[in-house]
Structures are given as structure tokens and as C-alpha cells.
Design a protein around this motif. Sequence first.
Motif, PDB file in Angstrom:
ATOM      1  N   ARG A 146       0.854  -1.193   0.000  1.00 29.00           N
ATOM      2  CA  ARG A 146       0.000   0.000   0.000  1.00 29.00           C
ATOM      3  C   ARG A 146       0.887   1.238   0.000  1.00 29.00           C
ATOM      4  O   ARG A 146       2.052   1.169   0.369  1.00 29.00           O
ATOM      5  N   PRO A 147       0.318   2.393  -0.359  1.00 32.45           N
ATOM      6  CA  PRO A 147       1.108   3.627  -0.373  1.00 32.45           C
ATOM      7  C   PRO A 147       1.759   3.974   0.958  1.00 32.45           C
ATOM      8  O   PRO A 147       2.819   4.591   0.973  1.00 32.45           O
ATOM      9  N   ASP A 148       1.188   3.560   2.086  1.00 32.97           N
ATOM     10  CA  ASP A 148       1.792   3.911   3.369  1.00 32.97           C
ATOM     11  C   ASP A 148       2.885   2.923   3.814  1.00 32.97           C
ATOM     12  O   ASP A 148       3.425   3.044   4.903  1.00 32.97           O
ATOM     13  N   ALA A 149       3.250   1.974   2.962  1.00 33.06           N
ATOM     14  CA  ALA A 149       4.286   0.991   3.317  1.00 33.06           C
ATOM     15  C   ALA A 149       5.620   1.666   3.614  1.00 33.06           C
ATOM     16  O   ALA A 149       6.349   1.235   4.514  1.00 33.06           O
ATOM     17  N   ALA A 150       5.957   2.717   2.885  1.00 29.22           N
ATOM     18  CA  ALA A 150       7.228   3.412   3.136  1.00 29.22           C
ATOM     19  C   ALA A 150       7.231   4.051   4.521  1.00 29.22           C
ATOM     20  O   ALA A 150       8.245   4.019   5.223  1.00 29.22           O
ATOM     21  N   TRP A 151       6.108   4.607   4.934  1.00 34.17           N
ATOM     22  CA  TRP A 151       6.010   5.192   6.277  1.00 34.17           C
ATOM     23  C   TRP A 151       6.224   4.117   7.334  1.00 34.17           C
ATOM     24  O   TRP A 151       6.954   4.316   8.306  1.00 34.17           O
ATOM     25  N   VAL A 152       5.588   2.962   7.147  1.00 32.51           N
ATOM     26  CA  VAL A 152       5.730   1.854   8.095  1.00 32.51           C
ATOM     27  C   VAL A 152       7.190   1.389   8.141  1.00 32.51           C
ATOM     28  O   VAL A 152       7.754   1.175   9.213  1.00 32.51           O
ATOM     29  N   ALA A 153       7.823   1.256   6.976  1.00 30.92           N
ATOM     30  CA  ALA A 153       9.224   0.827   6.910  1.00 30.92           C
ATOM     31  C   ALA A 153      10.133   1.821   7.630  1.00 30.92           C
ATOM     32  O   ALA A 153      11.056   1.418   8.354  1.00 30.92           O
ATOM     33  N   ARG A 154       9.892   3.115   7.440  1.00 35.81           N
ATOM     34  CA  ARG A 154      10.711   4.133   8.128  1.00 35.81           C
ATOM     35  C   ARG A 154      10.581   4.003   9.641  1.00 35.81           C
ATOM     36  O   ARG A 154      11.580   4.072  10.363  1.00 35.81           O
ATOM     37  N   ARG A 155       9.370   3.809  10.123  1.00 35.87           N
ATOM     38  CA  ARG A 155       9.145   3.671  11.569  1.00 35.87           C
ATOM     39  C   ARG A 155       9.873   2.451  12.125  1.00 35.87           C
ATOM     40  O   ARG A 155      10.577   2.528  13.135  1.00 35.87           O
ATOM     41  N   ILE A 156       9.738   1.324  11.454  1.00 36.92           N
ATOM     42  CA  ILE A 156      10.389   0.086  11.908  1.00 36.92           C
ATOM     43  C   ILE A 156      11.904   0.254  11.890  1.00 36.92           C
ATOM     44  O   ILE A 156      12.598  -0.135  12.837  1.00 36.92           O
ATOM     45  N   ALA A 157      12.438   0.835  10.812  1.00 41.88           N
ATOM     46  CA  ALA A 157      13.891   1.015  10.699  1.00 41.88           C
ATOM     47  C   ALA A 157      14.419   1.963  11.773  1.00 41.88           C
ATOM     48  O   ALA A 157      15.449   1.682  12.399  1.00 41.88           O
ATOM     49  N   ARG A 158      13.727   3.083  12.000  1.00 39.16           N
ATOM     50  CA  ARG A 158      14.178   4.026  13.041  1.00 39.16           C
ATOM     51  C   ARG A 158      14.237   3.357  14.413  1.00 39.16           C
ATOM     52  O   ARG A 158      15.178   3.566  15.174  1.00 39.16           O
ATOM     53  N   GLU A 159      13.215   2.567  14.725  1.00 43.51           N
ATOM     54  CA  GLU A 159      13.197   1.864  16.010  1.00 43.51           C
ATOM     55  C   GLU A 159      14.381   0.904  16.125  1.00 43.51           C
ATOM     56  O   GLU A 159      15.068   0.872  17.148  1.00 43.51           O
ATOM     57  N   ALA A 160      14.642   0.131  15.091  1.00 41.73           N
ATOM     58  CA  ALA A 160      15.750  -0.834  15.113  1.00 41.73           C
ATOM     59  C   ALA A 160      17.096  -0.117  15.190  1.00 41.73           C
ATOM     60  O   ALA A 160      17.954  -0.470  16.009  1.00 41.73           O
ATOM     61  N   LEU A 161      17.284   0.900  14.391  1.00 42.93           N
ATOM     62  CA  LEU A 161      18.552   1.631  14.385  1.00 42.93           C
ATOM     63  C   LEU A 161      18.792   2.316  15.726  1.00 42.93           C
ATOM     64  O   LEU A 161      19.929   2.402  16.194  1.00 42.93           O
ATOM     65  N   GLY A 162      17.734   2.768  16.373  1.00 45.44           N
ATOM     66  CA  GLY A 162      17.858   3.338  17.711  1.00 45.44           C
ATOM     67  C   GLY A 162      18.306   2.297  18.724  1.00 45.44           C
ATOM     68  O   GLY A 162      19.186   2.551  19.545  1.00 45.44           O
ATOM     69  N   ARG A 163      17.706   1.094  18.647  1.00 46.31           N
ATOM     70  CA  ARG A 163      18.116   0.001  19.554  1.00 46.31           C
ATOM     71  C   ARG A 163      19.575  -0.369  19.330  1.00 46.31           C
ATOM     72  O   ARG A 163      20.280  -0.730  20.256  1.00 46.31           O
ATOM     73  N   TRP A 164      20.023  -0.279  18.082  1.00 51.97           N
ATOM     74  CA  TRP A 164      21.400  -0.654  17.738  1.00 51.97           C
ATOM     75  C   TRP A 164      22.383   0.499  17.969  1.00 51.97           C
ATOM     76  O   TRP A 164      23.565   0.375  17.700  1.00 51.97           O
ATOM     77  N   ARG A 165      21.864   1.645  18.413  1.00 52.76           N
ATOM     78  CA  ARG A 165      22.663   2.844  18.700  1.00 52.76           C
ATOM     79  C   ARG A 165      23.439   3.361  17.472  1.00 52.76           C
ATOM     80  O   ARG A 165      24.588   3.766  17.576  1.00 52.76           O
ATOM     81  N   VAL A 166      22.763   3.327  16.336  1.00 50.96           N
ATOM     82  CA  VAL A 166      23.336   3.880  15.106  1.00 50.96           C
ATOM     83  C   VAL A 166      23.130   5.388  15.153  1.00 50.96           C
ATOM     84  O   VAL A 166      22.065   5.870  15.540  1.00 50.96           O
ATOM     85  N   GLY A 167      24.145   6.158  14.772  1.00 46.79           N
ATOM     86  CA  GLY A 167      24.104   7.617  14.835  1.00 46.79           C
ATOM     87  C   GLY A 167      23.050   8.234  13.930  1.00 46.79           C
ATOM     88  O   GLY A 167      22.531   7.608  13.007  1.00 46.79           O
ATOM     89  N   GLY A 168      22.757   9.503  14.210  1.00 50.55           N
ATOM     90  CA  GLY A 168      21.695  10.221  13.511  1.00 50.55           C
ATOM     91  C   GLY A 168      21.883  10.349  12.017  1.00 50.55           C
ATOM     92  O   GLY A 168      20.938  10.172  11.248  1.00 50.55           O
ATOM     93  N   GLU A 169      23.091  10.667  11.563  1.00 51.43           N
ATOM     94  CA  GLU A 169      23.331  10.833  10.129  1.00 51.43           C
ATOM     95  C   GLU A 169      23.161   9.505   9.390  1.00 51.43           C
ATOM     96  O   GLU A 169      22.539   9.444   8.331  1.00 51.43           O
ATOM     97  N   ALA A 170      23.714   8.433   9.951  1.00 52.68           N
ATOM     98  CA  ALA A 170      23.587   7.109   9.333  1.00 52.68           C
ATOM     99  C   ALA A 170      22.137   6.642   9.369  1.00 52.68           C
ATOM    100  O   ALA A 170      21.649   6.031   8.411  1.00 52.68           O
ATOM    101  N   THR A 171      21.441   6.936  10.465  1.00 46.18           N
ATOM    102  CA  THR A 171      20.025   6.575  10.565  1.00 46.18           C
ATOM    103  C   THR A 171      19.230   7.299   9.484  1.00 46.18           C
ATOM    104  O   THR A 171      18.416   6.692   8.783  1.00 46.18           O
ATOM    105  N   GLY A 172      19.465   8.583   9.327  1.00 50.93           N
ATOM    106  CA  GLY A 172      18.752   9.352   8.309  1.00 50.93           C
ATOM    107  C   GLY A 172      18.984   8.806   6.907  1.00 50.93           C
ATOM    108  O   GLY A 172      18.034   8.649   6.129  1.00 50.93           O
TER     109      GLY A 172
END
Length: 170
Positions: free
Chosen positions: A53-79
Amino acid sequence: MHAVPSDSGTAYPVTDNVAWLWTVCMERDRADGAESLAAHECREAVVRVLDHRPDAAWVARRIAREALGRWRVGGEATGATVLVLSELVTNAVQHALPRVVMHVCYLRGSQRLCVGVTDGGPAHRPGQWNSSRSEDECGRGLRIVRGFADAHGVRCHASGTTRWARISAV
């Protein structure tokens, strides 16, 4: 094969592409004679089936941000990672058949992230909302991926296509 939850809560069987994604992301290093691939073992991974669906990218961004935060990946790399993943998911929803599966893998030792999106292969016509967009809103995705990724590519297989990118986590 294992079951992966979709964003609608249904579990789907998905082949384990994380090992393959990790291997492909590190191929350039292996070709250049870098140290053993074992030093770049996939430390953490997220695999998730997304609704087509069109909102799949939004869902993917949310999931990725949560995972990258848990992994302590920096802001620039997360972006950069979230933007590349979003482009790959958007392209899959706009130009490919369902199912859309996102993969994010954090490589130990190399401080790199691999992202991949597997779809059901090329669609015979674009997604329904794609035709309503103007020309200047389309066609920038691959340039964005090239701009942020150390390497990127495509793998075609019996169940569809996987587009991947490798991004520095530092």
C-alpha cells in the motif's frame, strides 16, 4: 523458512534473505581482498513483510528508526538508511507486485548497514496512485540511493526481485 509478521499482524512464511543480503553487501570488500567476511558478521537484523500500500514506506521508516535506535546507530547514518529504505519500498509498491519484504542488517566489525527490499517482481502497470503524480515527483529514487549508499544492486530470483544497498553506519 520462518514466519515474519506483516504490518497488518498476519504472519507470512519468508525465506531467510538476511544471510544472502549480508553476503551481497560485503561482496565488494571480498573482491578487494578485505579481511574475512566473518569479521563483518550480521550483528542485528530486522525482516518485516509490509502491506503493498502507499503507506508501506512510512511503516518501513518507523520500523527502521526503532531498530537503528536500539542498535545505537548515529543520527546521520540513521537518516541515510531510512531515506534509502523508504525509496526502495516506494519503488517496490509503485512498480512491483506484492509482497513487499524489508530487510535491515547491521554488520559487525565493518560498521555498515545493509538494507534490502524484496518484491513480487515487476508489475504490468504502475500502482494506482502513481499515475496521479506529476513527472517532477518521479524518477529521483535511484539517484538518492546512489548518493547515500556505498554500494547497491539488484538480485532477481524465482519469487521476485530484491534491491539492496550498503550504507556506512559511522
